[in-house]
Design a protein around this motif. Structure first.
Motif, PDB file in Angstrom:
ATOM      1  N   ARG A  40     -78.226  39.640  18.263  1.00 41.53           N
ATOM      2  CA  ARG A  40     -77.693  39.213  17.167  1.00 41.53           C
ATOM      3  C   ARG A  40     -76.544  38.113  17.644  1.00 41.53           C
ATOM      4  O   ARG A  40     -76.521  38.029  17.978  1.00 41.53           O
ATOM      5  CB  ARG A  40     -76.618  41.252  16.991  1.00 41.53           C
ATOM      6  CG  ARG A  40     -77.307  41.746  16.707  1.00 41.53           C
ATOM      7  CD  ARG A  40     -76.505  43.150  16.718  1.00 41.53           C
ATOM      8  NE  ARG A  40     -75.293  43.696  16.754  1.00 41.53           N
ATOM      9  CZ  ARG A  40     -74.591  44.631  16.723  1.00 41.53           C
ATOM     10  NH1 ARG A  40     -75.069  45.837  16.315  1.00 41.53           N
ATOM     11  NH2 ARG A  40     -73.222  44.402  17.185  1.00 41.53           N
ATOM     12  N   VAL A  46     -80.455  44.090  20.700  1.00 43.95           N
ATOM     13  CA  VAL A  46     -81.098  44.852  20.291  1.00 43.95           C
ATOM     14  C   VAL A  46     -82.462  45.317  20.945  1.00 43.95           C
ATOM     15  O   VAL A  46     -83.167  44.641  20.438  1.00 43.95           O
ATOM     16  CB  VAL A  46     -80.673  45.197  19.013  1.00 43.95           C
ATOM     17  CG1 VAL A  46     -80.615  46.315  18.049  1.00 43.95           C
ATOM     18  CG2 VAL A  46     -79.017  45.021  18.276  1.00 43.95           C
ATOM     19  N   GLU A  52     -79.427  50.966  15.598  1.00 49.25           N
ATOM     20  CA  GLU A  52     -78.905  49.916  14.463  1.00 49.25           C
ATOM     21  C   GLU A  52     -79.602  49.012  14.980  1.00 49.25           C
ATOM     22  O   GLU A  52     -80.034  47.808  14.039  1.00 49.25           O
ATOM     23  CB  GLU A  52     -77.386  48.905  15.573  1.00 49.25           C
ATOM     24  CG  GLU A  52     -77.836  48.447  16.845  1.00 49.25           C
ATOM     25  CD  GLU A  52     -77.278  48.668  17.416  1.00 49.25           C
ATOM     26  OE1 GLU A  52     -76.665  48.904  18.278  1.00 49.25           O
ATOM     27  OE2 GLU A  52     -77.554  50.079  17.604  1.00 49.25           O
ATOM     28  N   TYR A  53     -81.390  48.912  15.296  1.00 55.21           N
ATOM     29  CA  TYR A  53     -82.682  48.349  15.191  1.00 55.21           C
ATOM     30  C   TYR A  53     -82.530  47.607  14.125  1.00 55.21           C
ATOM     31  O   TYR A  53     -83.295  47.078  13.492  1.00 55.21           O
ATOM     32  CB  TYR A  53     -83.375  48.396  16.416  1.00 55.21           C
ATOM     33  CG  TYR A  53     -84.234  47.698  16.194  1.00 55.21           C
ATOM     34  CD1 TYR A  53     -85.119  46.831  16.500  1.00 55.21           C
ATOM     35  CD2 TYR A  53     -85.828  48.514  14.963  1.00 55.21           C
ATOM     36  CE1 TYR A  53     -85.621  45.681  16.608  1.00 55.21           C
ATOM     37  CE2 TYR A  53     -86.652  47.782  15.395  1.00 55.21           C
ATOM     38  CZ  TYR A  53     -86.857  46.466  15.817  1.00 55.21           C
ATOM     39  OH  TYR A  53     -88.693  45.466  15.381  1.00 55.21           O
ATOM     40  N   THR A  56     -80.552  45.735  11.278  1.00 58.04           N
ATOM     41  CA  THR A  56     -79.800  44.468  11.506  1.00 58.04           C
ATOM     42  C   THR A  56     -81.633  44.054  11.608  1.00 58.04           C
ATOM     43  O   THR A  56     -80.841  42.477  11.275  1.00 58.04           O
ATOM     44  CB  THR A  56     -79.649  44.441  12.715  1.00 58.04           C
ATOM     45  OG1 THR A  56     -78.688  45.763  13.302  1.00 58.04           O
ATOM     46  CG2 THR A  56     -79.021  43.142  13.275  1.00 58.04           C
ATOM     47  N   SER A  59     -81.841  42.972   7.769  1.00 57.77           N
ATOM     48  CA  SER A  59     -79.938  42.690   7.128  1.00 57.77           C
ATOM     49  C   SER A  59     -80.092  41.235   7.167  1.00 57.77           C
ATOM     50  O   SER A  59     -80.918  40.441   7.857  1.00 57.77           O
ATOM     51  CB  SER A  59     -78.847  42.713   7.875  1.00 57.77           C
ATOM     52  OG  SER A  59     -78.927  42.096   9.874  1.00 57.77           O
ATOM     53  N   ASP A  61     -79.494  37.556   8.546  1.00 57.58           N
ATOM     54  CA  ASP A  61     -78.908  37.854   9.457  1.00 57.58           C
ATOM     55  C   ASP A  61     -79.660  37.499  10.373  1.00 57.58           C
ATOM     56  O   ASP A  61     -80.234  37.400   9.541  1.00 57.58           O
ATOM     57  CB  ASP A  61     -77.940  38.499  10.218  1.00 57.58           C
ATOM     58  CG  ASP A  61     -76.997  37.956  10.770  1.00 57.58           C
ATOM     59  OD1 ASP A  61     -76.934  36.489  10.969  1.00 57.58           O
ATOM     60  OD2 ASP A  61     -75.808  38.829  11.740  1.00 57.58           O
ATOM     61  N   LEU A  63     -81.851  36.462  13.633  1.00 57.69           N
ATOM     62  CA  LEU A  63     -82.692  37.387  14.761  1.00 57.69           C
ATOM     63  C   LEU A  63     -82.861  36.393  15.981  1.00 57.69           C
ATOM     64  O   LEU A  63     -83.882  36.085  16.029  1.00 57.69           O
ATOM     65  CB  LEU A  63     -83.393  38.474  14.676  1.00 57.69           C
ATOM     66  CG  LEU A  63     -82.559  38.950  13.606  1.00 57.69           C
ATOM     67  CD1 LEU A  63     -84.536  40.137  12.983  1.00 57.69           C
ATOM     68  CD2 LEU A  63     -82.124  40.050  13.505  1.00 57.69           C
TER      69      LEU A  63
END
Length: 369
Positions: A40, A46, A52-53, A56, A59, A61, A63
């Protein structure tokens, strides 16, 4: 899972997705392209077993999937940035697209879902192999993955579009040789310590700005420094003191601050990216010749400075900010960019060397004292 996907699309839709691209993001399973996990933004690793895999993965964001020491060297880019670049590419079914930087293969999968025929290349053989495997598991047809030097562009085919997913110092002549008439390139090119995404058109080579961005930098000729290069990124400027108070109320929003940053880097060769210990935001700075000191201009107009050349750097930062205000705060999309060939004669690149304002911002209000 349905709720996770819906929230994912809502985050990306801030960029006003076309229906076809929204469908691609909704149907291409991003988790298949990071099967072993990822870092992250905060550096935490992760894996699929972690709670939270999936949240995330879905999301908006980046990776990070591969590091060299502490430096990211491969990733799945931020989805909203992918969307902005793909929309700028103006993909139509049947188009032949060259992607420089295969990464996880997710971006190529999105392009293929729009009906494009994609060749994606990556200089890292292991990265290319994992992308090829992920595309096969996802059942994505129409993508060829090659382990090849991005500077050369891989197989000598012709393409309607070229998209680059790594930060570069300029445009490879080999890409231009592969571009079909009427084609375009979407490329993040170094400018002031970041990599604004450019929409590049050949003959003569010119560009406009798609959006602000930060990318991992390419190695080799694509990342080589040259006479037009700004200073290297200042990892952190320590011992900064406020030497000029806030001038703008309210402070600049993110888009306006990016406009100031782009303009400052167009006008002065010592502008670059800097971070400040204890603050997450990125800032632009006028760096001194050592690169360890200088002046940082904040979004409210305050200026922090450190180092023996602080006074000079503060004067430059103030003058650049005043110039931007006097031109009605032009956004990054107001600029038109020209190029010149630079670098090693054996491996030249086309680097930005001229920046012209084509339009002015609509807000004529002066800064408040």
């Amino acid at each position: 899972m349905e709720d996770v996907r819906r929230r994912y699309l809502e985050q990306i839709r801030g960029g006003n997705l076309s229906p076809a691209l929204a469908e691609a993001f909704a149907t291409v399973p991003r988790e298949i392209f990071v099967p072993d996990g990822f870092h992250r933004r905060d550096g935490q690793w992760v894996v699929p077993a972690d709670p939270e895999y999936l949240p995330t993965v879905y999301s908006d964001d980046v990776l990070v999937t591969k590091l060299a020491g502490d430096v990211p060297i491969s990733s799945s880019s931020q989805p909203s940035l992918m969307a902005a670049m793909i929309e700028a590419l103006d993909v139509a079914p049947g188009m032949r697209i060259l992607e420089i930087g295969a990464g996880t293969g997710y971006n190529a999968a999105l392009l293929a879902s729009l009906g494009a025929v994609v060749t994606t290349v990556d200089v890292q053989a292991d990265v290319a192999a994992r992308a090829r495997s992920a595309l096969a598991r996802a059942g994505i047809a129409g993508v060829r993955v090659e382990a090849a030097d991005g500077y050369t562009g891989g197989p000598p085919d012709r393409y309607d579009r070229i998209i680059v997913t790594v930060g570069v110092a300029g445009i490879s002549p080999h890409w231009l040789d592969r571009l079909a008439p009427g084609g375009r390139l979407i490329v993040p090119v170094a400018h002031g310590g970041i990599h604004p995404v450019l929409d590049v058109r050949p003959g003569p080579l010119t560009a406009t700005v798609v959006c602000a961005a930060g990318f991992m930098g390419a190695a080799g000729p694509l990342g080589a420094r040259h006479p037009h290069s700004h200073p290297p990124v200042a990892v952190a400027l320590d011992n900064l003191e406020e030497v000029s108070p806030a001038r703008w109320r309210p402070a600049l929003d993110v888009d306006a601050y990016r406009g100031l940053w782009f303009a400052a880097a167009a006008w002065h060769h010592r502008v670059s990216h800097a971070s400040i210990p204890g603050r997450e935001q990125s800032y632009f700075a006028v760096l001194d010749d050592s690169g360890a000191g200088g002046a940082v201009v904040l979004a409210d107009g305050a200026i922090l400075a450190a180092g023996p050349e602080a006074e000079r750097c503060v004067a430059v930062g103030t003058a650049l900010s005043d110039r931007w205000w006097s031109l009605n705060r032009p956004p990054i999309r107001a600029w038109r960019i020209g190029f010149a060939q630079v670098g090693d004669p054996a491996t030249p690149i086309w680097s930005p060397n001229s920046w012209t304002l084509a339009t002015a911002a609509e807000d004529p209000a002066p800064p408040e004292a």
